[in-house]
Design a protein around this motif. Structure first.
Motif, PDB file in Angstrom:
ATOM      1  N   ARG A 105      -4.099 -22.837 -37.035  1.00 48.84           N
ATOM      2  CA  ARG A 105      -4.287 -22.973 -35.589  1.00 48.84           C
ATOM      3  C   ARG A 105      -3.536 -21.866 -34.869  1.00 48.84           C
ATOM      4  O   ARG A 105      -2.615 -21.253 -35.413  1.00 48.84           O
ATOM      5  CB  ARG A 105      -3.814 -24.344 -35.095  1.00 48.84           C
ATOM      6  N   GLU A 106      -3.953 -21.611 -33.639  1.00 48.25           N
ATOM      7  CA  GLU A 106      -3.294 -20.632 -32.792  1.00 48.25           C
ATOM      8  C   GLU A 106      -2.941 -21.297 -31.468  1.00 48.25           C
ATOM      9  O   GLU A 106      -3.668 -22.157 -30.976  1.00 48.25           O
ATOM     10  CB  GLU A 106      -4.201 -19.423 -32.532  1.00 48.25           C
ATOM     11  N   SER A 107      -1.822 -20.893 -30.892  1.00 43.10           N
ATOM     12  CA  SER A 107      -1.443 -21.425 -29.586  1.00 43.10           C
ATOM     13  C   SER A 107      -0.653 -20.383 -28.809  1.00 43.10           C
ATOM     14  O   SER A 107       0.013 -19.530 -29.396  1.00 43.10           O
ATOM     15  CB  SER A 107      -0.611 -22.707 -29.727  1.00 43.10           C
ATOM     16  N   ARG A 108      -0.747 -20.459 -27.493  1.00 46.14           N
ATOM     17  CA  ARG A 108       0.013 -19.588 -26.602  1.00 46.14           C
ATOM     18  C   ARG A 108       0.581 -20.444 -25.478  1.00 46.14           C
ATOM     19  O   ARG A 108      -0.134 -21.248 -24.865  1.00 46.14           O
ATOM     20  CB  ARG A 108      -0.866 -18.477 -26.022  1.00 46.14           C
ATOM     21  N   THR A 109       1.861 -20.255 -25.221  1.00 46.05           N
ATOM     22  CA  THR A 109       2.551 -20.994 -24.170  1.00 46.05           C
ATOM     23  C   THR A 109       3.232 -20.001 -23.242  1.00 46.05           C
ATOM     24  O   THR A 109       3.891 -19.068 -23.710  1.00 46.05           O
ATOM     25  CB  THR A 109       3.609 -21.946 -24.758  1.00 46.05           C
ATOM     26  N   GLU A 110       3.076 -20.207 -21.937  1.00 48.67           N
ATOM     27  CA  GLU A 110       3.759 -19.383 -20.942  1.00 48.67           C
ATOM     28  C   GLU A 110       4.451 -20.309 -19.942  1.00 48.67           C
ATOM     29  O   GLU A 110       3.844 -21.227 -19.406  1.00 48.67           O
ATOM     30  CB  GLU A 110       2.775 -18.469 -20.208  1.00 48.67           C
ATOM     31  N   ILE A 111       5.740 -20.064 -19.713  1.00 47.97           N
ATOM     32  CA  ILE A 111       6.544 -20.880 -18.803  1.00 47.97           C
ATOM     33  C   ILE A 111       7.275 -19.959 -17.841  1.00 47.97           C
ATOM     34  O   ILE A 111       7.789 -18.910 -18.250  1.00 47.97           O
ATOM     35  CB  ILE A 111       7.581 -21.733 -19.574  1.00 47.97           C
ATOM     36  N   ALA A 112       7.330 -20.336 -16.577  1.00 47.20           N
ATOM     37  CA  ALA A 112       8.114 -19.613 -15.574  1.00 47.20           C
ATOM     38  C   ALA A 112       9.167 -20.557 -15.005  1.00 47.20           C
ATOM     39  O   ALA A 112       8.955 -21.776 -14.939  1.00 47.20           O
ATOM     40  CB  ALA A 112       7.220 -19.077 -14.462  1.00 47.20           C
ATOM     41  N   TRP A 113      10.312 -19.997 -14.609  1.00 47.77           N
ATOM     42  CA  TRP A 113      11.389 -20.775 -13.990  1.00 47.77           C
ATOM     43  C   TRP A 113      11.542 -20.337 -12.540  1.00 47.77           C
ATOM     44  O   TRP A 113      11.605 -19.132 -12.248  1.00 47.77           O
ATOM     45  CB  TRP A 113      12.706 -20.549 -14.717  1.00 47.77           C
ATOM     46  N   GLU A 114      11.617 -21.298 -11.659  1.00 43.50           N
ATOM     47  CA  GLU A 114      11.865 -21.042 -10.241  1.00 43.50           C
ATOM     48  C   GLU A 114      13.013 -21.935  -9.804  1.00 43.50           C
ATOM     49  O   GLU A 114      12.908 -23.164  -9.880  1.00 43.50           O
ATOM     50  CB  GLU A 114      10.616 -21.323  -9.408  1.00 43.50           C
ATOM     51  N   GLY A 115      14.120 -21.312  -9.378  1.00 41.94           N
ATOM     52  CA  GLY A 115      15.296 -22.092  -9.020  1.00 41.94           C
ATOM     53  C   GLY A 115      15.841 -22.903 -10.170  1.00 41.94           C
ATOM     54  O   GLY A 115      16.408 -23.987  -9.961  1.00 41.94           O
ATOM     55  N   GLY A 116      15.692 -22.389 -11.396  1.00 40.34           N
ATOM     56  CA  GLY A 116      16.192 -23.087 -12.574  1.00 40.34           C
ATOM     57  C   GLY A 116      15.286 -24.180 -13.096  1.00 40.34           C
ATOM     58  O   GLY A 116      15.606 -24.833 -14.088  1.00 40.34           O
ATOM     59  N   VAL A 117      14.115 -24.376 -12.453  1.00 46.99           N
ATOM     60  CA  VAL A 117      13.187 -25.440 -12.857  1.00 46.99           C
ATOM     61  C   VAL A 117      11.968 -24.823 -13.532  1.00 46.99           C
ATOM     62  O   VAL A 117      11.323 -23.934 -12.968  1.00 46.99           O
ATOM     63  CB  VAL A 117      12.742 -26.270 -11.638  1.00 46.99           C
ATOM     64  N   PRO A 118      11.621 -25.252 -14.746  1.00 47.08           N
ATOM     65  CA  PRO A 118      10.474 -24.657 -15.445  1.00 47.08           C
ATOM     66  C   PRO A 118       9.140 -25.140 -14.889  1.00 47.08           C
ATOM     67  O   PRO A 118       9.019 -26.254 -14.375  1.00 47.08           O
ATOM     68  CB  PRO A 118      10.665 -25.130 -16.889  1.00 47.08           C
ATOM     69  N   ARG A 119       8.138 -24.263 -15.030  1.00 48.80           N
ATOM     70  CA  ARG A 119       6.769 -24.590 -14.649  1.00 48.80           C
ATOM     71  C   ARG A 119       5.842 -24.040 -15.722  1.00 48.80           C
ATOM     72  O   ARG A 119       5.912 -22.866 -16.075  1.00 48.80           O
ATOM     73  CB  ARG A 119       6.433 -23.977 -13.278  1.00 48.80           C
TER      74      ARG A 119
END
Length: 243
Positions: A105-119
């Motif tokens: 399987r293949e997977s891609r994850t992208e996360i951004a942090w704004e004010g220390g809170v992940p999205r």
């Protein structure tokens, strides 16, 4: 053999994959770090870390290259990148990207942090969250897996070598990495990788914690440097050894 290789991959993910008094360790690492990965004494891969720091920011890339038994899964690949700020030398992630190819399987994850809170920005292939998955909005203060690895491997003064208690969020699940002095004056630190929440309840009940041992050697300026990490597993011991 395939089951053993999947377990090897899980061990590597734990490594390649923070929070409490003292916070994350300062990112005092050389520009390039190479870690040889073995399982039950047999080579399975090489983990390459490339780190770039300025006074106020950091960026790093991790890439796992199969070796030995790992070549039995020639299409397997793990890559991760992170960019973030440094506050008093400690990491505060801004963006994390992870690509995993297991051969099945293949997977891609992208996360951004704004004010220390992940999205969670992206999850491929798209999957609706399970009832047990966590809402990123409630994971403020947790680091990404890459920043956690950098913090564990950082060169540290001897008095702070085993004082780490870190929260990690991977987009759906929360884990914890805790270090404490090894008992009876033994060298290194005893650590535990703890699944906290966001896991299938059956998986969580089967193995909620994975113990490991950090082994130190002399570092620059009188600091201690991690030279090896060992994690016990059902079929043997996984070991990462720093060149």
């Amino acid at each position: 053999m395939p089951d053993r290789l999947r377990r090897i991959g899980a061990v590597v993910a734990i490594v390649a994959g923070l929070w409490a008094p003292g916070g994350a360790a300062a990112l005092d690492l050389p520009e390039v770090v190479r870690l040889d990965v073995t399982f039950a004494g047999l080579p399975v891969g090489v983990l390459h870390l490339a780190i770039r720091r300025t006074d106020g920011s950091y960026a790093a890339t991790a890439r796992l290259q199969p070796a030995g038994l790992g070549r039995l899964l020639p299409s397997a690949r793990f890559e991760a990148t992170v960019q973030g700020r440094l506050r008093a030398g400690r990491p505060q992630p801004l963006r994390y990207v992870e690509d995993v190819h297991t051969g099945r399987r293949e997977s891609r994850t992208e996360i951004a942090w704004e004010g220390g809170v992940p999205r969670l920005l992206r999850l491929d292939p798209p999957r609706p969250p399970e009832p047990w998955h966590l809402d990123p909005a409630g994971q403020g203060g947790a680091l990404d897996p890459m920043s956690a690895v950098l913090s564990v491997l950082a060169d540290v003064p001897a008095e702070r070598a085993c004082a780490l208690d870190l929260a990690v969020f991977d987009g759906r699940r929360r884990t914890q990495i805790v270090l404490a002095p090894a008992p009876d004056g033994e060298p290194g630190c005893d650590g535990v990788f703890r699944r906290v929440a966001g896991y299938d309840p059956e998986d969580l009940a089967e193995r909620p914690e994975v113990p490991f041992r950090l082994i130190h050697g002399p570092g620059p300026g009188g600091t201690l440097r991690v030279i090896a990490l060992e994690a016990a597993w059902e079929l043997g011991t996984a070991r990462l050894t720093r060149d």
